[in-house]
Design a protein around this motif. Structure first.
Motif, PDB file in Angstrom:
ATOM      1  N   LEU A 154      -6.370 -20.194  -3.873  1.00  0.00           N
ATOM      2  CA  LEU A 154      -5.665 -21.447  -4.137  1.00  0.00           C
ATOM      3  C   LEU A 154      -4.228 -21.135  -4.524  1.00  0.00           C
ATOM      4  O   LEU A 154      -3.981 -20.360  -5.449  1.00  0.00           O
ATOM      5  N   VAL A 155      -3.304 -21.745  -3.823  1.00  0.00           N
ATOM      6  CA  VAL A 155      -1.888 -21.484  -4.065  1.00  0.00           C
ATOM      7  C   VAL A 155      -1.177 -22.807  -4.299  1.00  0.00           C
ATOM      8  O   VAL A 155      -1.613 -23.860  -3.813  1.00  0.00           O
ATOM      9  N   PRO A 156      -0.079 -22.795  -5.067  1.00  0.00           N
ATOM     10  CA  PRO A 156       0.675 -24.026  -5.305  1.00  0.00           C
ATOM     11  C   PRO A 156       1.124 -24.678  -4.005  1.00  0.00           C
ATOM     12  O   PRO A 156       1.529 -24.008  -3.062  1.00  0.00           O
ATOM     13  N   GLY A 157       1.004 -26.007  -3.960  1.00  0.00           N
ATOM     14  CA  GLY A 157       1.395 -26.758  -2.782  1.00  0.00           C
ATOM     15  C   GLY A 157       0.259 -26.995  -1.806  1.00  0.00           C
ATOM     16  O   GLY A 157       0.403 -27.779  -0.860  1.00  0.00           O
ATOM     17  N   VAL A 188      -2.520 -28.774  -5.123  1.00  0.00           N
ATOM     18  CA  VAL A 188      -2.608 -27.722  -6.135  1.00  0.00           C
ATOM     19  C   VAL A 188      -1.215 -27.463  -6.720  1.00  0.00           C
ATOM     20  O   VAL A 188      -0.251 -27.260  -5.985  1.00  0.00           O
ATOM     21  N   VAL A 189      -1.144 -27.486  -8.036  1.00  0.00           N
ATOM     22  CA  VAL A 189       0.101 -27.151  -8.733  1.00  0.00           C
ATOM     23  C   VAL A 189       0.018 -25.742  -9.298  1.00  0.00           C
ATOM     24  O   VAL A 189       0.979 -24.980  -9.250  1.00  0.00           O
ATOM     25  N   LYS A 190      -1.156 -25.394  -9.787  1.00  0.00           N
ATOM     26  CA  LYS A 190      -1.341 -24.062 -10.366  1.00  0.00           C
ATOM     27  C   LYS A 190      -2.822 -23.739 -10.423  1.00  0.00           C
ATOM     28  O   LYS A 190      -3.654 -24.630 -10.644  1.00  0.00           O
ATOM     29  N   ALA A 191      -3.166 -22.490 -10.213  1.00  0.00           N
ATOM     30  CA  ALA A 191      -4.545 -22.017 -10.350  1.00  0.00           C
ATOM     31  C   ALA A 191      -4.538 -20.816 -11.280  1.00  0.00           C
ATOM     32  O   ALA A 191      -3.810 -19.847 -11.051  1.00  0.00           O
TER      33      ALA A 191
END
Length: 234
Positions: A154-157, A188-191
């Motif tokens: 999972l990555v930002p954006g 996703v903003v942050k994981a």
């Protein structure tokens, strides 16, 4: 009356001789070393190669670029401060995109678009002037157990869907409902990293302001699942 005795050397044949005087000793003959053209050519080639290597090294040392570096870890969405950044002089490959030291002031105050690691170069694409949570959006934290974490990182954006599923322990009637599950679009903003012991990963998902409370209620009830959207967002 005394007699003076005179020393007389006797030759091997018994004939007396009056002291022999040794003649000059001829020096040994030294043959001139034969020159080998191939060895001379090889020596010249090695000298030339060494000189070229030194020239290249000096050229690389002279063509160094002042760039911006990250001196401490910065989380996604965090505003960059001057203390988070430093400078370094390196021989930069043209294919590597890095923020030049002259542009340091232009990145201070921007947000980290990705997680920044200490001792790394800062690339222009790693910072943004926009908030990762845009106007009209809300941030919903979603905790995922190890079995719920997708194999794809999972990555930002990254676009995701929050899916409402039946609560655990609900009575199973044995009938399949024809009603499609309720879903909410998110980003996703942050994981976070997996928590020690439990392996739970917390994902901050941006949703619309109207869907935020519903998604939070699903999280609290344990009836929410996260699904990755198609690469094109459809």
């Amino acid at each position: 009356m005394s007699k003076t005795q005179e020393r007389v050397d006797t030759a091997p044949n018994g004939v007396p001789q009056q002291g022999r005087v040794a003649g000059p000793v001829a020096p040994p003959r030294v043959s001139a070393r034969r020159r080998r053209p191939g060895v001379i050519a090889l020596s010249l080639a090695l000298i030339a190669a060494g000189g070229a290597g030194v020239a290249v090294l000096l050229l690389q040392v002279g063509n160094r670029t002042e760039v911006v570096t990250v001196v401490r870890d910065v989380q996604v969405g965090q505003v960059l401060a001057e203390d988070d950044l430093g400078k370094a002089s390196i021989a930069l490959d043209p294919a590597v995109k890095a923020v030049r030291s002259d542009d340091l002031d232009s990145v201070v105050g921007k947000r980290a678009a990705v997680e920044l690691k200490s001792a790394s170069l800062l690339a222009p694409s790693q910072v943004t002037k926009d908030s990762l949570v845009k106007a009209g959006e809300q941030l919903v934290p979603v905790g995922l157990e190890p079995k719920q974490i997708p194999a794809t990182a999972l990555v930002p954006g990254q676009k995701v869907e929050l899916v409402h599923v039946p609560a655990q322990g609900a009575t199973d009637t044995g009938k399949t409902s024809d009603v499609a599950p309720q879903t909410i679009d998110g980003r996703v903003v942050k994981a976070s990293s997996a928590a020690p012991g439990t392996g739970i990963v917390v994902v901050d998902v941006a949703t619309s302001a109207t869907d935020g409370p519903t998604a939070a209620a699903w999280v609290a009830a344990g009836t929410l699942r996260l699904v990755l959207a198609a690469p094109d967002g459809s």
